[in-house]
Design a protein around this motif. Structure first.
Motif, mmCIF file in Angstrom:
data_model
loop_
_atom_site.group_PDB
_atom_site.id
_atom_site.type_symbol
_atom_site.label_atom_id
_atom_site.label_comp_id
_atom_site.label_asym_id
_atom_site.label_seq_id
_atom_site.Cartn_x
_atom_site.Cartn_y
_atom_site.Cartn_z
ATOM 1 N N PHE A 26 -4.571 8.461 1.900
ATOM 2 C CA PHE A 26 -5.116 7.197 2.413
ATOM 3 C C PHE A 26 -4.238 6.054 1.903
ATOM 4 O O PHE A 26 -3.957 5.966 0.704
ATOM 5 C CB PHE A 26 -6.545 6.992 1.931
ATOM 6 N N LYS A 27 -3.830 5.168 2.814
ATOM 7 C CA LYS A 27 -2.969 4.050 2.445
ATOM 8 C C LYS A 27 -3.506 2.759 3.057
ATOM 9 O O LYS A 27 -4.054 2.764 4.173
ATOM 10 C CB LYS A 27 -1.532 4.279 2.925
ATOM 11 N N LYS A 28 -3.321 1.654 2.323
ATOM 12 C CA LYS A 28 -3.754 0.340 2.807
ATOM 13 C C LYS A 28 -2.552 -0.594 2.853
ATOM 14 O O LYS A 28 -1.738 -0.635 1.937
ATOM 15 C CB LYS A 28 -4.828 -0.246 1.893
ATOM 16 N N SER A 29 -2.454 -1.359 3.909
ATOM 17 C CA SER A 29 -1.370 -2.327 4.037
ATOM 18 C C SER A 29 -1.618 -3.515 3.119
ATOM 19 O O SER A 29 -2.700 -4.122 3.164
ATOM 20 C CB SER A 29 -1.256 -2.814 5.485
ATOM 21 N N PRO A 30 -0.645 -3.883 2.284
ATOM 22 C CA PRO A 30 -0.822 -5.062 1.425
ATOM 23 C C PRO A 30 -0.774 -6.357 2.215
ATOM 24 O O PRO A 30 -1.177 -7.415 1.703
ATOM 25 C CB PRO A 30 0.370 -4.957 0.453
ATOM 26 N N ASP A 31 -0.301 -6.302 3.452
ATOM 27 C CA ASP A 31 -0.167 -7.524 4.247
ATOM 28 C C ASP A 31 -1.489 -7.970 4.863
ATOM 29 O O ASP A 31 -1.857 -9.141 4.779
ATOM 30 C CB ASP A 31 0.878 -7.318 5.351
ATOM 31 N N ASP A 32 -2.197 -7.031 5.505
ATOM 32 C CA ASP A 32 -3.433 -7.426 6.188
ATOM 33 C C ASP A 32 -4.655 -6.622 5.754
ATOM 34 O O ASP A 32 -5.750 -6.836 6.271
ATOM 35 C CB ASP A 32 -3.266 -7.303 7.707
ATOM 36 N N GLY A 33 -4.474 -5.691 4.807
ATOM 37 C CA GLY A 33 -5.608 -4.928 4.289
ATOM 38 C C GLY A 33 -6.073 -3.802 5.191
ATOM 39 O O GLY A 33 -7.057 -3.117 4.870
ATOM 40 N N LYS A 34 -5.399 -3.564 6.318
ATOM 41 C CA LYS A 34 -5.812 -2.488 7.216
ATOM 42 C C LYS A 34 -5.415 -1.137 6.627
ATOM 43 O O LYS A 34 -4.433 -1.035 5.889
ATOM 44 C CB LYS A 34 -5.191 -2.681 8.595
ATOM 45 N N CYS A 35 -6.211 -0.113 6.987
ATOM 46 C CA CYS A 35 -6.069 1.191 6.334
ATOM 47 C C CYS A 35 -5.495 2.234 7.290
ATOM 48 O O CYS A 35 -5.746 2.192 8.514
ATOM 49 C CB CYS A 35 -7.425 1.656 5.802
ATOM 50 N N TYR A 36 -4.786 3.212 6.707
ATOM 51 C CA TYR A 36 -4.109 4.238 7.485
ATOM 52 C C TYR A 36 -4.237 5.585 6.778
ATOM 53 O O TYR A 36 -4.518 5.655 5.578
ATOM 54 C CB TYR A 36 -2.633 3.874 7.697
ATOM 55 N N ILE A 37 -4.038 6.654 7.559
ATOM 56 C CA ILE A 37 -4.077 8.013 7.017
ATOM 57 C C ILE A 37 -2.736 8.670 7.311
ATOM 58 O O ILE A 37 -2.253 8.630 8.453
ATOM 59 C CB ILE A 37 -5.213 8.838 7.645
ATOM 60 N N ILE A 38 -2.136 9.269 6.276
ATOM 61 C CA ILE A 38 -0.901 10.025 6.440
ATOM 62 C C ILE A 38 -1.185 11.465 6.028
ATOM 63 O O ILE A 38 -1.715 11.712 4.943
ATOM 64 C CB ILE A 38 0.242 9.448 5.580
ATOM 65 N N GLY A 56 -15.344 2.369 15.333
ATOM 66 C CA GLY A 56 -14.449 1.715 14.394
ATOM 67 C C GLY A 56 -14.757 1.941 12.933
ATOM 68 O O GLY A 56 -14.287 1.185 12.076
ATOM 69 N N GLY A 57 -15.547 2.968 12.614
ATOM 70 C CA GLY A 57 -15.887 3.237 11.222
ATOM 71 C C GLY A 57 -14.696 3.701 10.399
ATOM 72 O O GLY A 57 -13.690 4.192 10.924
ATOM 73 N N LEU A 58 -14.813 3.570 9.096
ATOM 74 C CA LEU A 58 -13.755 3.975 8.170
ATOM 75 C C LEU A 58 -13.938 5.439 7.801
ATOM 76 O O LEU A 58 -15.048 5.902 7.563
ATOM 77 C CB LEU A 58 -13.806 3.111 6.905
ATOM 78 N N PHE A 59 -12.822 6.178 7.749
ATOM 79 C CA PHE A 59 -12.865 7.580 7.351
ATOM 80 C C PHE A 59 -12.753 7.710 5.827
ATOM 81 O O PHE A 59 -12.052 6.926 5.170
ATOM 82 C CB PHE A 59 -11.712 8.365 7.985
ATOM 83 N N CYS A 73 -16.244 10.082 9.158
ATOM 84 C CA CYS A 73 -16.536 8.671 9.390
ATOM 85 C C CYS A 73 -17.775 8.260 8.607
ATOM 86 O O CYS A 73 -18.775 8.990 8.570
ATOM 87 C CB CYS A 73 -16.744 8.401 10.879
ATOM 88 N N THR A 74 -17.715 7.091 8.004
ATOM 89 C CA THR A 74 -18.839 6.598 7.207
ATOM 90 C C THR A 74 -19.960 6.030 8.064
ATOM 91 O O THR A 74 -21.039 5.757 7.552
ATOM 92 C CB THR A 74 -18.357 5.515 6.229
#
Length: 598
Positions: A26-38, A56-59, A73-74
């Motif tokens: 799990f990774k979060k962008s420091p620029d806009d706070g959006k989250c990603y999965i690799i 649009g829930g968070l995993f 999904c939460t």
């Protein structure tokens, strides 16, 4: 509309890439706070947004997953296998959109998102000044709005009379007395999708008697055929100008592209966005700062969990689930509105009630969000947005609203106007449904095989028992009670010995036979609260329900052919004494029946 573009949504340096572990990261962008999965496996990388396709829930990590490939999904517990980008709950359903993984020369990586051109920007128009009364929006009822756009009148989703979903939904708000006259004077009508609280046949039947020529526009989904005489619009494409100043485009929903659409109406450069029932309209890409936005808000448009029994489905569990779901939906809508920053927002398309006395349990259990509470939540988080809680007959003057928020831009209906309906003419519509009970086809139990072969769903490991019941969902004497094995589309007298999921569906006989006779989608049963369900195990079978709710053949069963075949068979079988069985409306009883059909 221009070529697709791309943007880098997340960058990792070589050290961060080296630290990626096998499996889910799990990774979060420091620029806009959006989250990603690799996801990493054997040195290969896959990536996606950390955002569920549903709402649009968070995993988060799925603690039940022992292989380290699944996230949960939460919001609604949907599960995604990141190694395949396939959703596994619900099974056989959706695919997650992947991001491109681009390695840099320095050993870092970039996650790149392909951006499709926003079609509303293809031919932009500068907003022109509006005169008072030039653009007005009048709320009629539920999802029905009348738009006066200069010299043209446009109406959204006219449901003005009768029930929706067979007999399960009834109008909460009393439409203005002249609503049908307004509809007949429309220059064009938009119908967002085929659900009967938007595509109302009783309403359109009344319209056709007076204005059979009125243009009706629908999106070119995979199933627009109920309005085959209307105009099908390709998606993301502005129609030719309706007049010098008016145009509109229809966009599809990401979660239900075969069904739901939304619309952008533009007049003199001023935009009105109506997302209707879309779960994730236009793949989450929508115009910002529109003049007026409308959307659904209420929830409760499903039989789940009210119509389910057994296992965890206690009354307390249902109450807690419904309360949490409504809160999640309200927060989601508030966040969506805040992110889009419309000048004015109006919650609508949720004003229905389970008014029939036989559905009192559903009415009491199926609590819904209140428009006033959603608007209050929006005002708290985004005070610059003007909110409107509509009443039947209320009129919003867009020019006045844009001039100054303090001006009186909304005209409420006159004092003493009846806001809520207090009568619905139940018998007229219920009697029409129940006439199907005595249809000739149901005197011959071979209708079952004929119907399910027509439906065309098979090669799926699921066994379903269907039981005809009375109003209280008690099996009736001489009603049909049968099994369907969808693995090979057989009709056994007992459940097969192989391992298989199982569902039991009890249907009110009048509605079920009406649906079967007319080849209708099963939304009338499920969304209309006309059945009761239990399942082993407790798993949602997306392929089964999606087929019977959206993918049944467009042309209904050929019952004339069926009766001809039955007649021919009976003539050849008469010496053997073959008999047929039937049930009439007068035989409905409260006794439990077990008349398994093979």
């Amino acid at each position: 509309f221009g070529s697709p573009s791309s943007k880098t949504v997340l960058s990792l340096d070589s050290e961060a890439v080296f630290s990626l572990k096998d499996g889910i990261n799990f990774k979060k962008s420091p620029d806009d706070g959006k989250c990603y999965i690799i996801y990493k496996e054997n040195g290969e990388l896959k990536a996606c947004k950390n955002q569920c396709k549903h709402q649009g829930g968070l995993f988060i990590k799925d603690i039940e997953d022992l292989d380290g490939r699944t996230v949960r999904c939460t919001k609604h517990y949907w599960k995604l296998n990141v190694s395949t980008m396939q959703y596994v709950n619900p099974p056989d359903s959706f695919t997650q959109d992947e991001l491109d993984v681009v390695m840099t020369d320095e050993g870092g990586l970039q996650l790149v998102e392909v951006i499709v051109w926003d079609p509303w920007l293809a031919d932009p128009q500068d907003p022109q000044e509006l005169q008072e009364g030039e653009v007005t929006v009048t709320y009629l009822t539920h999802a029905c709005m009348e738009l006066q756009l200069g010299g043209k009148k446009m109406i959204f989703d006219p449901w003005l009379t009768g029930p929706a979903f067979a007999r399960g939904w009834w109008l909460l708000h009393e439409p203005p007395a002249d609503s049908m006259e307004r509809l007949c004077m429309a220059d064009l009508i938009y119908i967002s999708h085929m659900h009967s609280d938007h595509l109302s046949y009783p309403t359109l039947k009344s319209l056709s008697a007076t204005r059979p020529d009125v243009p009706i526009y629908v999106g070119d989904t995979s199933r627009p055929e109920p309005l085959s005489k209307g105009s099908l619009m390709p998606f993301s494409c502005y129609l030719r100008q309706i007049d010098e100043h008016l145009r509109f485009m229809i966009l599809k929903d990401e979660v239900h592209p075969e069904l739901d659409t939304c619309i952008i109406v533009e007049y003199k450069g001023h935009m009105i966005l109506n997302t209707v029932d879309c779960t994730r309209p236009n793949y989450g890409r929508l115009p910002h700062n529109v003049d007026l936005m409308m959307s659904d808000f209420a929830g409760g448009a499903s039989g789940f969990p009210m119509t389910f029994s057994g296992g965890k489905y206690t009354e307390s569990w249902k109450a807690d689930f419904i309360k949490n779901e409504r809160k999640k939906l309200m927060n989601y809508k508030a966040q969506l509105v805040k992110s889009l920053q419309p000048k004015i927002y109006c919650p609508f398309a949720g004003y229905f009630v389970e008014a029939h006395p036989s559905d009192r349990y559903i009415k009491e259990t199926n609590t819904k969000n209140k428009a006033e509470e959603l608007n209050a939540l929006i005002k708290k988080s985004a005070p610059g947005i003007t909110t409107w809680t509509p009443k039947p007959g209320a009129v919003l003057d867009l020019a006045l609203a844009l001039m100054s928020p303090s001006r009186k831009a909304i005209t409420d209906p006159p004092s003493g106007t009846n806001i809520y309906k207090d009568s619905w003419d139940f018998d007229l519509y219920v009697d029409e449904l129940n006439r199907a009970i005595t249809a000739e086809i149901f005197k011959h139990k071979s209708w079952i095989q004929f119907y399910y072969i027509w439906a065309g769903f098979k090669n799926y490991n699921l066994v379903v028992r269907v039981i005809e019941t009375d109003e209280d969902f008690i099996p009736i004497d001489n009603g049909y009670n049968y099994l369907v094995d969808f693995m090979d589309l057989s009709f056994p007298t007992q459940r097969p010995t192989r391992e298989h999921p199982y569902e039991e569906i009890k249907n009110r006989i009048g509605v079920m036979r009406h649906v079967v006779k007319n080849g209708l989608l099963w939304d009338d049963l499920y969304i209309g609260f006309q059945n009761r369900l239990s399942r082993e195990p407790d798993v949602y079978h997306h392929r089964f329900w999606n087929h019977f709710q959206t993918e049944l053949p467009v042309a209904g069963p050929d019952w004339d052919l069926f009766l001809q075949q039955v007649s021919s068979y009976q003539r050849s079988a008469e010496p053997q004494g073959i008999q047929t069985e039937s049930v009439s409306a007068s035989t409905l009883s409260l006794k439990k029946a077990d008349c398994t059909v093979s």
